[in-house]
Structure formats: C-alpha cells, structure tokens
Design a protein around this motif. Structure first.
Motif: not given
Length: 369
Positions: A40-42, A46-47, A52-53, A356-358
C-alpha cells in the motif's frame, strides 16, 4: 529534531538503493525516519511521484524526492553537512562516473546472486513476503512463491541472465572485489580518506546484496575482507569523521581495473542502449568480451548517459585531459553522445521535489530488491 520534522525514507531493509541512500544520509548527518514499505505504501509513493521504485523520500511538508543519484546531488548542493563531492573537476567527474557505474552495472550481478542460487532466493523471497507483502491477506507460501516467480522473471529471464552469460556476470563481481580489495587494503575509501559519490554508488550492491546474501557474502569474506570492512566503515562513519578527512584531490590511478570495465563494457552498452531508444527499439543488442547480450531498452540509462555527457562537456580542457588519460576510450562515447544529442529524455522522479504524478514508465523496471 522532533520526529515530525524529519523526512521519511520509504524503502525496504533489504533494498539495494535504500541502503545506498541511508548510508549517505547517515554520513552527511541528515536526520530521517525510516518506514518499511508494504504494497500500500509502495503504491502511495508511486502516486505521489509517478514512478514505482524505492526508496522515496517524503518531506514533512508533503513533497517527495526520488532517484538516489539525484537526491544526493540535491543534498550536496543544498544541505548542511560535510561535502561528499570532490572539488577538483576531473576528480568529481570520475567520482560521478563511478557512482553511476556502481549503481547500474553492478545491478545485474547483485540480482543474479540473489535470485539464481537456491539458498539466497529462498531466504530473500521469504523476507520480502514478510515485509513488503505483509499487508496482503494471502498465505505466506503463496506470497513467497509470487515474489520468487516475479523476481526471477524480471531480473533474470528478462535481463539476459542465461547459462552463457552467467559466468561473465559472476566474473564481474569477482573482478570488482579484487580491484576494491587492492585499494581498500591501502586506504579507507575508494578514492581516498573521505567517502564521495563513488563510494555510495558501489555501496548499494555491496551492502544489501553482496555482503548480506549468503552466496556472495561468503565469497566476499573469503576473497575480499577489506571490502567487507569498508562496508561496515561506510555504514558507521559519522559526519564528524567525514569532515575531519580530506576530500580526494585527484582520481586514483589504482582503480584502473574498474576503469577498464567501464570503458570496455558499461559505456559501450550505454551507447548501444541510447541508439536503440532513439530508434524506437524495444531491445538493445551489444557484446562484452565476446558474449552477446540482448536486453530490454532502458530509458533511465539513456538519462544516465545524458547526465554523464553533460558533466564531461562542462569540463575544461585540462580536466578532460586528466579524465581521458585515466579512461582511454571513454571520450569516444561521451563526446559522440554530446554531439548527436539523441534520446534527450527527462526522468520522472529525477530528484525534484514533486507533488503531482509523472511518467510511470520511467525506470523500465521497478527498483526494489
């Protein structure tokens, strides 16, 4: 500093890049709180950054940082604490090149030893099932098997690890140990009396993989005890000890075996990967010491080459001559990349504080363990 005012490092205690970042923060004297990631925290990280890393840093005001190389560069420019970057331009370039090489070229042997050998894969899949997947309501054996299948598929089968290439992968680890053992028997850190970017670049694989996983750790203890000592030294060094030591004034010549691997293997691969990305290819083919490789194109490593090229291009003539003398042949790749200006890409999560998402496809493969 109150815990609420500290940054939070989200990662795993067995993660390559998490260990690298923590070692830097400890040596620099930057306080932080560590939070072991679950699934969940991953996803939450990512959001926030669009990638996602791990690790990722969450600042007290809600902004985020990711990509350890860029994080270190940012803190070197802005944070208080002893400098971990040489002031001499040529020496700094070599340190940055070694950092990049340690990050990216030792990645494959680190993952090979973790996921190719029975004792290692059993232990590490169990640890990830207990940590990263602790929030999933599945039987332990099912979580462990899912991790094992996923890691072996992504980091072995899809990364070119075969019966033909495995001996070369293992030889790279052994050659690296031998080269490091020679210099670390004479001085405390790779380039001198004080840790610099190069040390942290090599530390990720050496700390959380090679000195921890059963098979490579046994090899390290028997073959390179001073490397094992350096791992402990870098983890333990205090900001006061760092500040009391001198930064390296020049790039040491006794790292020549590692320089040779950079020129003969890593830089030609980066150039081939860059060309394949520019051509819109899915895979890149290249050859190292007579072994033919075919692996997925990696956009992040095109960015790595662009950054190295930019640093090289900014050197004055005298500094370039120093670099060219230490790394004969490197200029052929770096200068060509500067002239061609291909694959000009900007990384998502490149160390900027973002909210913000990238681009979620940046890394090409999740950097976990």
């Amino acid at each position: 500093m109150p815990a609420a005012d500290r940054m939070t490092v989200h990662g795993l205690t067995l993660s390559y890049f998490t260990g690298k970042l923590e070692a830097y923060l400890r040596a620099k004297g930057i306080p932080y709180r560590f939070a072991e990631m679950d699934t969940a925290s991953f996803r939450r990280a990512g959001r926030a950054t669009g990638v996602l890393q791990m690790p990722q840093i969450e600042m007290p005001d809600g902004r985020w940082l990711t990509d350890t190389t860029a994080i270190i560069a940012r803190f070197e420019a802005e944070a208080e604490g002893p400098s971990m970057s040489p002031s001499d331009p040529a020496t700094k370039f070599v340190s940055l090149l070694l950092e990049d090489y340690g990050d990216e070229w030792l990645w494959r042997p680190a993952l090979h030893y973790r996921w190719s050998f029975p004792e290692d894969m059993t232990l590490m899949s169990s640890q990830i099932a207990r940590t990263m997947m602790r929030d999933l309501k599945l039987p332990f054996w099912m979580k462990r098997q899912a991790i094992l299948r996923r890691q072996r598929k992504v980091y072995l089968a899809e990364d070119g690890v075969t019966s033909e290439t495995a001996p070369q992968i293992e030889a790279l680890y052994l050659d690296t140990l031998d080269a490091m053992e020679t210099v670390l028997a004479k001085r405390p850190f790779l380039m001198g009396e004080r840790p610099v970017e190069a040390d942290f670049g090599f530390f990720g694989s050496m700390f959380r993989h090679f000195s921890s996983d059963p098979t490579p750790a046994g090899i390290m203890r028997a073959r390179a005890p001073h490397v094992a000592l350096w791992v402990a030294r870098l983890w333990a060094v205090s900001p006061r000890e760092v500040a009391a030591a001198r930064l390296p004034a020049e790039a040491p010549e006794d790292l020549a075996p590692i320089y040779a691997h950079i020129v003969s293997g890593y830089l030609p691969y980066l150039a081939a990967n860059d060309r394949a990305l520019a051509a819109g290819e899915t895979y890149v083919s290249y050859e190292v010491q007579g072994i033919r490789w075919k692996v997925p194109v990696n956009p992040y490593r095109a960015h790595c080459l662009a950054v190295l090229c930019g640093h090289y291009e900014n050197l004055d003539l005298a500094a370039r001559e120093k670099v060219d003398r230490l790394l004969p042949g490197a200029a052929e790749v770096l200068s060509a990349r500067c002239r061609s200006n291909v694959s000009e890409v900007t990384p998502s999560g490149d160390g900027r504080m973002v909210s913000r998402p990238l681009d979620r496809q940046w890394r090409g493969q999740n950097r976990q363990a």
